[in-house]
Design an enzyme around this catalytic site. Sequence first.
Site, mmCIF file in Angstrom:
data_model
loop_
_atom_site.group_PDB
_atom_site.id
_atom_site.type_symbol
_atom_site.label_atom_id
_atom_site.label_comp_id
_atom_site.label_asym_id
_atom_site.label_seq_id
_atom_site.Cartn_x
_atom_site.Cartn_y
_atom_site.Cartn_z
ATOM 1 N NE ARG A 1 39.496 38.684 47.764
ATOM 2 C CZ ARG A 1 39.793 37.781 48.703
ATOM 3 N NH1 ARG A 1 39.575 38.061 49.966
ATOM 4 N NH2 ARG A 1 40.313 36.620 48.384
ATOM 5 C CB THR B 1 33.094 44.953 27.243
ATOM 6 O OG1 THR B 1 32.293 46.142 27.322
ATOM 7 C CG2 THR B 1 32.693 44.151 26.044
ATOM 8 C CG ASP C 1 42.887 36.074 39.774
ATOM 9 O OD1 ASP C 1 43.434 37.021 39.182
ATOM 10 O OD2 ASP C 1 41.687 35.799 39.667
ATOM 11 C CB CYS D 1 33.658 37.851 40.464
ATOM 12 S SG CYS D 1 35.363 37.400 40.123
#
EC number: 1.2.1.70
Length: 415
Positions: free
Chosen positions: A56, A190, A114, A54
């Site tokens: 890169r 999911t 992260d 989301c």
Amino acid sequence: MPNRSKYFYAIGLSYQKADAQVRGHFSLSDDAKQNVLSQAKQNGIESLVVISTCNRTELYGFAEHPFQLIQLLCENTKGTVEEFQEVAYVHKNKEAINHMFRVGSGLDSQILGDFEIISQLKFGAKASRKAGLLNSFTERLVNSVIQASKRIKNETELSSGATSVSFASVQYIMNNVETISEKNILLFGTGKIGRNTCENLVKHTKNSHITLINRTKTKAEEVAGKFNLVVKDYENLTEELNASDIIIVATGAQNPTVYKSLISTKKPLLVLDLSIPKNVNEDITEHDNITLVHLDDLAKITDDTLEKRKAFIPDAEAIILEITAEFNAWLNTLKFVPTIQAIKHKLTDFKNSEFNTQRKKLADFNEDHAELITNNLIQKITNQFAHHLREDSNSSDESIELIKKIFQLETTDNV
């Protein structure tokens, strides 16, 4: 580097210069990633790792010119070369190596620390290996980055507190919604972010009204089974959207899956879009009762733990420096491999020539004994040369030239 005429590049774009819409243009689906690898193979690229998250999209690979990699990316996404040039980065050789270390260790993440990116890197390397596009250089580099990531996680507090988008989304919900445990929550999608969000929701909100919907129902059932949640069919999406107070959209679709005409409820509705490309059409905000939040908005929400985490950046960088030095030392040893191999071949030629002479001279020439002794000697001599070149790295180039002259070697630079 594995081939003198080629260079190692990292090309890509990230949240730092590309907003969610532009990142969406360059997002690679699983099928698109496979196409990139297949085309790279056809184009004679020897090693390539692809990651698309989301935050890169990046290609790490060997090429004579970075445009070969940029072209692969643009041909398999909605993005154009012109758009890429506006927001992208191209790193070469050492800079590309350093970039992979920073990305894999969470130092370059939208939310500092992260570590979700490391699993993407592992998955990318696995897909490349399967496609025959992971040479020894890239494999060693990826393993070094994984090692650095593990050490940073274990030896520093860079990843303490809210480190991921999935945690940040749950934190946002808890800070902005009252009586959260009584609200109806719908999780649509999911994939990895969806699963992690689901886990954080269950853990932190104590909510028992969470419904899951996924295009492939079995995937939703796998996730739901772990947490004892309700799963509904994809056909029930409209009905569930309107029965919810909070909707979290984390699908991997290339086009919006939630839009204005699906919403008919008049009660307040919070919609979080954690997808790249965006999966919620902006037109839903034309309903007065809807609040739409995208993951780029979530990443701007900093908390105390994020500030505390910054203090551990120097520790993380020190670990990266240490492991990069080990990788570079390994890389340096590669340059004299052809010379060592050439010495071995030369000595073997001497041996074979001498064997031919002795066979003619000696009737009782014991070839097996001679073979054993000479092979051991050849190994010891080549080990001695290898040891010298490893230890004397400052003048190894001069040593290689001298060895080539003495033994009259012709080596092929395959490293």
